[in-house]
Write a protein that holds these residues in place. Structure first.
Motif, PDB file in Angstrom:
ATOM      1  N   ALA A 181       0.822  -1.215   0.000  1.00 58.57           N
ATOM      2  CA  ALA A 181       0.000   0.000   0.000  1.00 58.57           C
ATOM      3  C   ALA A 181       0.854   1.263   0.000  1.00 58.57           C
ATOM      4  N   VAL A 182       1.931   1.265   0.789  1.00 58.31           N
ATOM      5  CA  VAL A 182       2.751   2.479   0.874  1.00 58.31           C
ATOM      6  C   VAL A 182       3.791   2.551  -0.234  1.00 58.31           C
ATOM      7  N   ALA A 183       4.165   1.381  -0.788  1.00 58.11           N
ATOM      8  CA  ALA A 183       5.250   1.357  -1.768  1.00 58.11           C
ATOM      9  C   ALA A 183       4.776   1.352  -3.205  1.00 58.11           C
ATOM     10  N   ALA A 184       3.502   1.039  -3.445  1.00 54.95           N
ATOM     11  CA  ALA A 184       3.000   0.946  -4.816  1.00 54.95           C
ATOM     12  C   ALA A 184       1.681   1.715  -4.920  1.00 54.95           C
ATOM     13  N   SER A 185       0.922   1.418  -5.967  1.00 59.02           N
ATOM     14  CA  SER A 185      -0.353   2.106  -6.172  1.00 59.02           C
ATOM     15  C   SER A 185      -1.468   1.421  -5.392  1.00 59.02           C
ATOM     16  N   ARG A 186      -2.587   2.123  -5.243  1.00 62.03           N
ATOM     17  CA  ARG A 186      -3.723   1.553  -4.527  1.00 62.03           C
ATOM     18  C   ARG A 186      -4.273   0.324  -5.251  1.00 62.03           C
ATOM     19  N   SER A 187      -4.306   0.361  -6.574  1.00 60.72           N
ATOM     20  CA  SER A 187      -4.820  -0.783  -7.326  1.00 60.72           C
ATOM     21  C   SER A 187      -3.957  -2.020  -7.121  1.00 60.72           C
ATOM     22  N   GLU A 188      -2.639  -1.828  -7.029  1.00 60.47           N
ATOM     23  CA  GLU A 188      -1.751  -2.962  -6.780  1.00 60.47           C
ATOM     24  C   GLU A 188      -1.967  -3.515  -5.381  1.00 60.47           C
ATOM     25  N   ALA A 189      -2.166  -2.627  -4.404  1.00 58.22           N
ATOM     26  CA  ALA A 189      -2.415  -3.073  -3.034  1.00 58.22           C
ATOM     27  C   ALA A 189      -3.712  -3.872  -2.959  1.00 58.22           C
ATOM     28  N   LEU A 190      -4.750  -3.409  -3.666  1.00 60.58           N
ATOM     29  CA  LEU A 190      -6.029  -4.116  -3.664  1.00 60.58           C
ATOM     30  C   LEU A 190      -5.932  -5.434  -4.431  1.00 60.58           C
ATOM     31  N   ALA A 191      -5.073  -5.487  -5.451  1.00 60.61           N
ATOM     32  CA  ALA A 191      -4.857  -6.745  -6.168  1.00 60.61           C
ATOM     33  C   ALA A 191      -4.201  -7.763  -5.243  1.00 60.61           C
ATOM     34  N   LEU A 192      -3.255  -7.307  -4.429  1.00 59.37           N
ATOM     35  CA  LEU A 192      -2.615  -8.191  -3.458  1.00 59.37           C
ATOM     36  C   LEU A 192      -3.650  -8.686  -2.450  1.00 59.37           C
ATOM     37  N   VAL A 193      -4.536  -7.782  -2.009  1.00 56.07           N
ATOM     38  CA  VAL A 193      -5.604  -8.163  -1.095  1.00 56.07           C
ATOM     39  C   VAL A 193      -6.493  -9.233  -1.724  1.00 56.07           C
ATOM     40  N   ALA A 194      -6.819  -9.076  -3.007  1.00 58.86           N
ATOM     41  CA  ALA A 194      -7.653 -10.065  -3.699  1.00 58.86           C
ATOM     42  C   ALA A 194      -6.992 -11.440  -3.698  1.00 58.86           C
ATOM     43  N   GLY A 195      -5.672 -11.487  -3.892  1.00 62.95           N
ATOM     44  CA  GLY A 195      -4.958 -12.758  -3.839  1.00 62.95           C
ATOM     45  C   GLY A 195      -5.015 -13.383  -2.460  1.00 62.95           C
ATOM     46  N   ILE A 196      -4.868 -12.562  -1.429  1.00 60.77           N
ATOM     47  CA  ILE A 196      -4.950 -13.056  -0.050  1.00 60.77           C
ATOM     48  C   ILE A 196      -6.339 -13.602   0.245  1.00 60.77           C
ATOM     49  N   VAL A 197      -7.376 -12.869  -0.181  1.00 63.24           N
ATOM     50  CA  VAL A 197      -8.754 -13.282   0.078  1.00 63.24           C
ATOM     51  C   VAL A 197      -9.063 -14.596  -0.636  1.00 63.24           C
ATOM     52  N   LEU A 198      -8.561 -14.764  -1.854  1.00 59.94           N
ATOM     53  CA  LEU A 198      -8.797 -16.004  -2.597  1.00 59.94           C
ATOM     54  C   LEU A 198      -8.247 -17.210  -1.836  1.00 59.94           C
ATOM     55  N   VAL A 199      -7.048 -17.066  -1.293  1.00 62.18           N
ATOM     56  CA  VAL A 199      -6.454 -18.174  -0.535  1.00 62.18           C
ATOM     57  C   VAL A 199      -7.193 -18.375   0.790  1.00 62.18           C
ATOM     58  N   ASN A 200      -7.651 -17.285   1.413  1.00 59.57           N
ATOM     59  CA  ASN A 200      -8.465 -17.435   2.625  1.00 59.57           C
ATOM     60  C   ASN A 200      -9.713 -18.260   2.336  1.00 59.57           C
ATOM     61  N   LEU A 201     -10.307 -18.022   1.176  1.00 58.23           N
ATOM     62  CA  LEU A 201     -11.486 -18.792   0.772  1.00 58.23           C
ATOM     63  C   LEU A 201     -11.134 -20.268   0.621  1.00 58.23           C
ATOM     64  N   LEU A 202      -9.981 -20.541   0.032  1.00 56.49           N
ATOM     65  CA  LEU A 202      -9.522 -21.923  -0.131  1.00 56.49           C
ATOM     66  C   LEU A 202      -9.282 -22.585   1.219  1.00 56.49           C
ATOM     67  N   TRP A 203      -8.550 -21.864   2.123  1.00 59.15           N
ATOM     68  CA  TRP A 203      -8.264 -22.423   3.450  1.00 59.15           C
ATOM     69  C   TRP A 203      -9.555 -22.685   4.213  1.00 59.15           C
ATOM     70  N   ALA A 204     -10.514 -21.744   4.132  1.00 61.42           N
ATOM     71  CA  ALA A 204     -11.770 -21.904   4.857  1.00 61.42           C
ATOM     72  C   ALA A 204     -12.546 -23.111   4.340  1.00 61.42           C
ATOM     73  N   THR A 205     -12.558 -23.290   3.022  1.00 64.72           N
ATOM     74  CA  THR A 205     -13.236 -24.441   2.429  1.00 64.72           C
ATOM     75  C   THR A 205     -12.623 -25.742   2.930  1.00 64.72           C
ATOM     76  N   CYS A 206     -11.305 -25.781   2.933  1.00 70.72           N
ATOM     77  CA  CYS A 206     -10.600 -26.983   3.409  1.00 70.72           C
ATOM     78  C   CYS A 206     -10.855 -27.223   4.899  1.00 70.72           C
ATOM     79  N   ALA A 207     -10.897 -26.132   5.681  1.00 68.40           N
ATOM     80  CA  ALA A 207     -11.105 -26.264   7.122  1.00 68.40           C
ATOM     81  C   ALA A 207     -12.480 -26.835   7.426  1.00 68.40           C
ATOM     82  N   ILE A 208     -13.496 -26.305   6.757  1.00 69.32           N
ATOM     83  CA  ILE A 208     -14.860 -26.798   6.983  1.00 69.32           C
ATOM     84  C   ILE A 208     -14.990 -28.240   6.489  1.00 69.32           C
ATOM     85  N   ALA A 209     -14.247 -28.578   5.431  1.00 70.82           N
ATOM     86  CA  ALA A 209     -14.298 -29.934   4.886  1.00 70.82           C
ATOM     87  C   ALA A 209     -13.478 -30.926   5.692  1.00 70.82           C
ATOM     88  N   GLY A 210     -12.636 -30.401   6.619  1.00 73.94           N
ATOM     89  CA  GLY A 210     -11.891 -31.298   7.497  1.00 73.94           C
ATOM     90  C   GLY A 210     -10.395 -31.344   7.286  1.00 73.94           C
TER      91      GLY A 210
END
Length: 205
Positions: free
Chosen positions: A32-61
């Motif tokens: 966020a501080v070193a690049a543009s806002r769009s790049e920071a939000l793109a990084l956030v989108a990547g993090i959220v995608l993996v959170n979704l994957l981890w959550a799916t796996c966690a609920i599935a066991g």
């Protein structure tokens, strides 16, 4: 039918877990501080995608899988620690180098690169793996209905996107970016040192 108490439990547990600073938080702050806002939000989108994957796996066991195959948990742990150490060391080595802000032609490529960095950072984040395998999977009841399952996943997406998105937007303000340019070396060294120490800590634990 949605199991309201179960979804609320997952919400409270996940909210407490996501706001605790870790590698994901440090990566978002730095981008966020070193690049543009769009790049920071793109990084956030990547993090959220993996959170979704981890959550799916966690609920599935996933906790059961790691309990049955401890070598798999160890493998993910070592890879994650190695990535964090590499990422932190790279920030430390490049701390004194000037920042080159992208041209319009490079914006798309940097957006994609930021998204991939978010994915890799969260996959290599031992805090995420431990949280979802132990705490989150324990909070999510087994054999939930499809509607409850989807509601739990929605909680993960909304909470993580809201939290990391807020951090990215707040720290990508022009005044904050200007302050970063003036103190780039110190901030990069701090972020790199934090990520490197988290990787080392995870490796030796």
């Amino acid at each position: 039918m949605i199991d309201g108490p179960a979804v609320l439990t997952v919400f409270l547990v996940y909210l407490a877990g996501v706001v605790i600073p870790g590698p994901n938080f440090v990566a978002v702050v730095h981008r966020a501080v070193a690049a543009s806002r769009s790049e920071a939000l793109a990084l956030v989108a990547g993090i959220v995608l993996v959170n979704l994957l981890w959550a799916t796996c966690a609920i599935a066991g996933i906790g059961v899988v790691f309990a049955a195959f401890p070598w798999a948990a160890l493998f993910v742990k070592v890879l994650g620690a190695a990535y964090l150490m590499w990422f932190g060391l790279r920030l430390l080595l490049n701390a004194g180098k000037p920042t080159h802000f992208p041209s319009n032609e490079a914006a798309v490529g940097n957006f994609r690169q930021s998204f991939i960095q978010g994915v890799i950072t969260n996959i290599g984040n031992p805090k995420s793996m431990a949280f979802y395998a132990a705490i989150f999977s324990a909070a999510a009841p087994a054999h939930v209905s499809t509607s409850t399952f989807l509601s739990m996943l929605a909680v993960v997406v909304v909470v993580s996107m809201a939290w990391y998105g807020m951090v990215a937007i707040a720290l990508s303000q022009p005044d904050i970016a200007s302050a970063y340019r003036r103190r780039k070396k110190a901030i990069d060294q701090l972020c790199g040192g934090l990520i490197l120490s988290l990787g080392i800590r995870q490796l030796v634990q």
